[in-house]
Design a protein around this motif. Structure first.
Motif, PDB file in Angstrom:
ATOM      1  N   PRO A 116       0.830  -1.141  -0.051  1.00 55.56           N
ATOM      2  CA  PRO A 116      -0.071   0.056   0.122  1.00 55.56           C
ATOM      3  C   PRO A 116       0.818   1.357  -0.110  1.00 55.56           C
ATOM      4  O   PRO A 116       1.881   1.284   0.642  1.00 55.56           O
ATOM      5  CB  PRO A 116      -0.692  -0.150   1.477  1.00 55.56           C
ATOM      6  N   ASP A 117       0.331   2.372  -0.455  1.00 50.56           N
ATOM      7  CA  ASP A 117       1.078   3.652  -0.708  1.00 50.56           C
ATOM      8  C   ASP A 117       0.143   4.808  -0.402  1.00 50.56           C
ATOM      9  O   ASP A 117      -0.742   4.744  -1.330  1.00 50.56           O
ATOM     10  CB  ASP A 117       1.776   3.664  -1.773  1.00 50.56           C
ATOM     11  N   PHE A 118       0.257   5.734   0.293  1.00 50.02           N
ATOM     12  CA  PHE A 118      -0.224   7.046   0.450  1.00 50.02           C
ATOM     13  C   PHE A 118       0.431   8.114   0.495  1.00 50.02           C
ATOM     14  O   PHE A 118       1.314   7.993   1.407  1.00 50.02           O
ATOM     15  CB  PHE A 118      -1.397   6.545   1.562  1.00 50.02           C
ATOM     16  N   GLY A 119       0.277   9.252   0.109  1.00 52.92           N
ATOM     17  CA  GLY A 119       0.951  10.443   0.456  1.00 52.92           C
ATOM     18  C   GLY A 119      -0.058  11.939   0.216  1.00 52.92           C
ATOM     19  O   GLY A 119      -0.781  11.788  -0.777  1.00 52.92           O
ATOM     20  N   VAL A 120       0.272  12.851   0.827  1.00 56.59           N
ATOM     21  CA  VAL A 120      -0.334  13.878   0.870  1.00 56.59           C
ATOM     22  C   VAL A 120       0.923  15.126   0.805  1.00 56.59           C
ATOM     23  O   VAL A 120       1.898  15.275   1.680  1.00 56.59           O
ATOM     24  CB  VAL A 120      -1.545  14.392   2.139  1.00 56.59           C
ATOM     25  N   VAL A 121       0.750  16.281  -0.005  1.00 61.62           N
ATOM     26  CA  VAL A 121       1.649  17.399  -0.283  1.00 61.62           C
ATOM     27  C   VAL A 121       0.821  18.646  -0.300  1.00 61.62           C
ATOM     28  O   VAL A 121      -0.228  18.793  -0.793  1.00 61.62           O
ATOM     29  CB  VAL A 121       2.708  17.160  -1.198  1.00 61.62           C
ATOM     30  N   TYR A 122       1.347  19.354   0.678  1.00 60.75           N
ATOM     31  CA  TYR A 122       0.559  20.718   0.819  1.00 60.75           C
ATOM     32  C   TYR A 122       1.564  21.886   0.861  1.00 60.75           C
ATOM     33  O   TYR A 122       2.255  22.245   1.791  1.00 60.75           O
ATOM     34  CB  TYR A 122      -0.230  20.842   2.126  1.00 60.75           C
ATOM     35  N   PRO A 123       1.857  22.743  -0.401  1.00 55.95           N
ATOM     36  CA  PRO A 123       2.731  23.880  -0.375  1.00 55.95           C
ATOM     37  C   PRO A 123       1.896  25.185   0.119  1.00 55.95           C
ATOM     38  O   PRO A 123       0.697  25.516   0.042  1.00 55.95           O
ATOM     39  CB  PRO A 123       2.816  24.026  -1.778  1.00 55.95           C
ATOM     40  N   THR A 124       2.686  25.991   0.937  1.00 56.10           N
ATOM     41  CA  THR A 124       2.244  27.225   1.252  1.00 56.10           C
ATOM     42  C   THR A 124       3.447  28.168   1.188  1.00 56.10           C
ATOM     43  O   THR A 124       4.403  28.048   2.146  1.00 56.10           O
ATOM     44  CB  THR A 124       1.749  27.148   2.581  1.00 56.10           C
ATOM     45  N   GLY A 125       3.569  29.322   0.420  1.00 55.89           N
ATOM     46  CA  GLY A 125       4.589  30.211   0.324  1.00 55.89           C
ATOM     47  C   GLY A 125       6.000  29.335  -0.143  1.00 55.89           C
ATOM     48  O   GLY A 125       6.067  28.571  -0.922  1.00 55.89           O
ATOM     49  N   ARG A 126       7.035  29.576   0.734  1.00 51.71           N
ATOM     50  CA  ARG A 126       8.109  28.983   0.550  1.00 51.71           C
ATOM     51  C   ARG A 126       8.287  27.628   1.020  1.00 51.71           C
ATOM     52  O   ARG A 126       9.064  26.717   0.923  1.00 51.71           O
ATOM     53  CB  ARG A 126       9.390  29.748   1.023  1.00 51.71           C
ATOM     54  N   TRP A 127       7.234  27.141   1.903  1.00 52.05           N
ATOM     55  CA  TRP A 127       7.154  25.994   2.613  1.00 52.05           C
ATOM     56  C   TRP A 127       6.076  24.845   1.738  1.00 52.05           C
ATOM     57  O   TRP A 127       5.315  25.373   1.265  1.00 52.05           O
ATOM     58  CB  TRP A 127       6.574  26.140   3.924  1.00 52.05           C
ATOM     59  N   THR A 128       6.752  23.584   1.752  1.00 52.30           N
ATOM     60  CA  THR A 128       5.849  22.486   1.522  1.00 52.30           C
ATOM     61  C   THR A 128       6.001  21.539   2.454  1.00 52.30           C
ATOM     62  O   THR A 128       7.112  20.907   2.733  1.00 52.30           O
ATOM     63  CB  THR A 128       6.475  21.964   0.031  1.00 52.30           C
ATOM     64  N   PHE A 129       4.950  20.878   2.608  1.00 53.37           N
ATOM     65  CA  PHE A 129       4.684  19.980   4.008  1.00 53.37           C
ATOM     66  C   PHE A 129       4.138  18.578   3.149  1.00 53.37           C
ATOM     67  O   PHE A 129       3.351  18.702   2.291  1.00 53.37           O
ATOM     68  CB  PHE A 129       3.756  20.459   5.015  1.00 53.37           C
ATOM     69  N   GLY A 130       4.620  17.534   3.797  1.00 45.16           N
ATOM     70  CA  GLY A 130       4.232  16.298   3.365  1.00 45.16           C
ATOM     71  C   GLY A 130       4.087  15.303   4.281  1.00 45.16           C
ATOM     72  O   GLY A 130       4.720  15.350   5.285  1.00 45.16           O
ATOM     73  N   TRP A 131       3.172  14.349   4.081  1.00 49.54           N
ATOM     74  CA  TRP A 131       2.868  13.322   5.022  1.00 49.54           C
ATOM     75  C   TRP A 131       2.514  11.958   4.214  1.00 49.54           C
ATOM     76  O   TRP A 131       1.623  12.085   3.233  1.00 49.54           O
ATOM     77  CB  TRP A 131       1.441  13.481   5.760  1.00 49.54           C
ATOM     78  N   SER A 132       3.023  10.950   4.590  1.00 48.10           N
ATOM     79  CA  SER A 132       2.930   9.651   3.954  1.00 48.10           C
ATOM     80  C   SER A 132       2.774   8.359   4.687  1.00 48.10           C
ATOM     81  O   SER A 132       3.193   8.471   5.872  1.00 48.10           O
ATOM     82  CB  SER A 132       4.005   9.440   2.685  1.00 48.10           C
ATOM     83  N   MET A 133       2.199   7.364   4.119  1.00 47.49           N
ATOM     84  CA  MET A 133       2.170   6.134   4.840  1.00 47.49           C
ATOM     85  C   MET A 133       2.544   5.107   3.865  1.00 47.49           C
ATOM     86  O   MET A 133       2.044   5.163   2.859  1.00 47.49           O
ATOM     87  CB  MET A 133       0.808   5.862   5.563  1.00 47.49           C
ATOM     88  N   HIS A 134       3.274   4.156   4.155  1.00 46.74           N
ATOM     89  CA  HIS A 134       3.856   2.900   3.323  1.00 46.74           C
ATOM     90  C   HIS A 134       4.058   1.901   4.321  1.00 46.74           C
ATOM     91  O   HIS A 134       4.817   2.267   5.288  1.00 46.74           O
ATOM     92  CB  HIS A 134       4.616   3.461   2.269  1.00 46.74           C
ATOM     93  N   GLY A 135       3.710   0.715   3.802  1.00 43.04           N
ATOM     94  CA  GLY A 135       4.124  -0.422   4.672  1.00 43.04           C
ATOM     95  C   GLY A 135       4.114  -1.614   3.876  1.00 43.04           C
ATOM     96  O   GLY A 135       3.434  -1.593   2.619  1.00 43.04           O
TER      97      GLY A 135
END
Length: 419
Positions: A116-135
């Protein structure tokens, strides 16, 4: 009863059955690893179908949020829109063990691994945040008993892991990106074997059947440098981490004893280079070094039977992996990808046994991506060549003979939606 190489001292002989069962844990020591039998037959080269199709060569420019969090979090800065990625994967692998002593022991092992694979990416200004799950269901070794040859118990070990990295990238400039993340993970291992002699209990063989599970923690740092619109250079480092697992097992008396295993998750260094050629073709190269020899320093700790304690991995060695990839933009909607990878073996010749062996990895990958509007579907196929380890009597931890990894296959697909 297992057959041990003559000439080994008694203490090592008692512990051999613990050593053999530890190989399936290798994948869990790489935080965020998908655990598929790929690099070296044990360590995965990438996550996300697009990155898998490039054989993990695109360290400088990861193609998905989950892959960036697997190998280089600075790559999160490349994503300028919020995206969600999800996708399944399946791996098919197997092996064969054919012993010289005792002659006639010939067993096979087949496995199917879910990825399984899952990911989220959220950019804001100069920053980009990411959260993912894999196993994955991890690695699984299962070679049966052969009582007619004196092997009255089989060889079984199974491992599963789950990683949830949380990271961020900062765009210092259009040319320089930096990233970092923390990686919580959870690991479970199930082992079954028989120890031929446990002095704390007696001289009779003792069945060991137990599961250990628990959390782990590691980090990942990365940087990407883009001197112009054609070149990209990526560098990442994963410092050593820890995985703490414990459980219990039943003793012949009916009582239970505690079992613990603390693993040093090895450090990993990776370097990648990408070069755009013309308007449609991008070439990439990736190198990864894994300090997997650190596995030898971890030990199983049995509370009431310390004579059964043994190394997590016997004769573990570092892994070196090289990969090259190519990506071609066929149309505005279609992208074609391909790659080749090669990784060295991790388990040394003196540690090879029916439930802890790997081979040198030589694999071919390919795939395609299709984009329509805000949706993208990526697919990948990997073929890993079969290979064989021949262990002479002088090196045999359990018994000498042929340890073969059959050709392995991986199918992966991810669906990405921009918002």
């Amino acid at each position: 009863m297992m057959v041990l190489n003559n000439g080994r001292d008694a203490r090592r002989g008692r512990r051999a059955l613990v050593w053999f069962a530890s190989g399936a844990l290798l994948a869990s020591a790489l935080a965020g690893s998908a655990g598929v039998a790929s690099a070296s037959g044990l360590l995965t080269p990438a996550v996300g179908a697009a990155d898998i199709a490039l054989s993990g060569s695109n360290i400088a420019e990861p193609r998905s949020a989950s892959s960036a969090q697997f190998i280089n979090p600075a790559g999160l800065a490349a994503f300028t829109e919020t995206e969600v990625l999800v996708g399944p994967g399946l791996a098919f692998a197997g092996g064969e063990v054919r012993a010289d002593q005792p002659a006639g022991y010939d067993k096979t092992n087949d496995m199917v691994i879910v990825l399984p694979d899952f990911g989220v990416v959220y950019p804001t200004g100069r920053w980009t945040f990411g959260w993912s799950m894999h196993g994955s269901s991890g690695s699984r070794y299962d070679y049966g008993a052969e009582p007619s040859l004196g092997i009255t118990d089989g060889f079984f070990s199974e491992n599963s892991i789950f990683a949830v990295p949380l990271g961020a990238a900062y765009r210092v400039s259009d040319q320089l990106w930096v990233g970092a993340e923390i990686i919580p993970l959870y690991s479970m291992t199930h082992l079954r074997y028989t120890n031929p002699s446990v002095p704390e209990i007696g001289s009779e063989p003792v069945p060991f059947r137990f599961k250990v599970s628990g959390p782990g923690l590691q980090a990942l740092l990365g940087v990407t440098w883009k001197p112009d619109d054609r070149w990209s250079f990526g560098l990442s480092y994963r410092p050593p981490g820890r995985i703490w697992t414990d459980g219990d097992m039943a003793l012949p008396s009916g009582a239970k004893q505690d079992v613990a295993l603390e693993i040093e998750a090895p450090s990993v260094a990776a370097l990648g280079i990408s070069r755009r050629v013309g308007e449609r073709l991008t070439l990439s190269y990736g190198f990864r070094w894994t300090d997997s020899s650190a596995f030898s320093s971890a030990h199983f700790d049995f509370k009431q039977t310390p004579s059964a304690n043994g190394p997590y991995i016997y004769d573990a060695q570092d892994e070196l992996r090289n990969a090259i990839g190519a990506e071609f933009t066929l149309t505005d909607s279609w992208t074609l990808r391909g790659g080749v990878g090669r990784g060295t073996a991790i388990v040394g010749n003196k540690g090879v046994n029916p439930a802890s062996y790997d081979v040198e990895d030589f694999s071919f990958a390919g795939g395609a991506g299709y984009t329509r509007g805000r949706w993208t579907v990526d697919g990948a196929f990997v073929f890993m060549l079969g290979a064989e380890r021949n262990v002479p009597a002088a090196d045999a931890l359990v018994f000498p003979g042929s340890y073969r990894a059959q050709p392995a296959f991986l199918l992966a697909m991810t669906v990405t939606r921009k918002f």
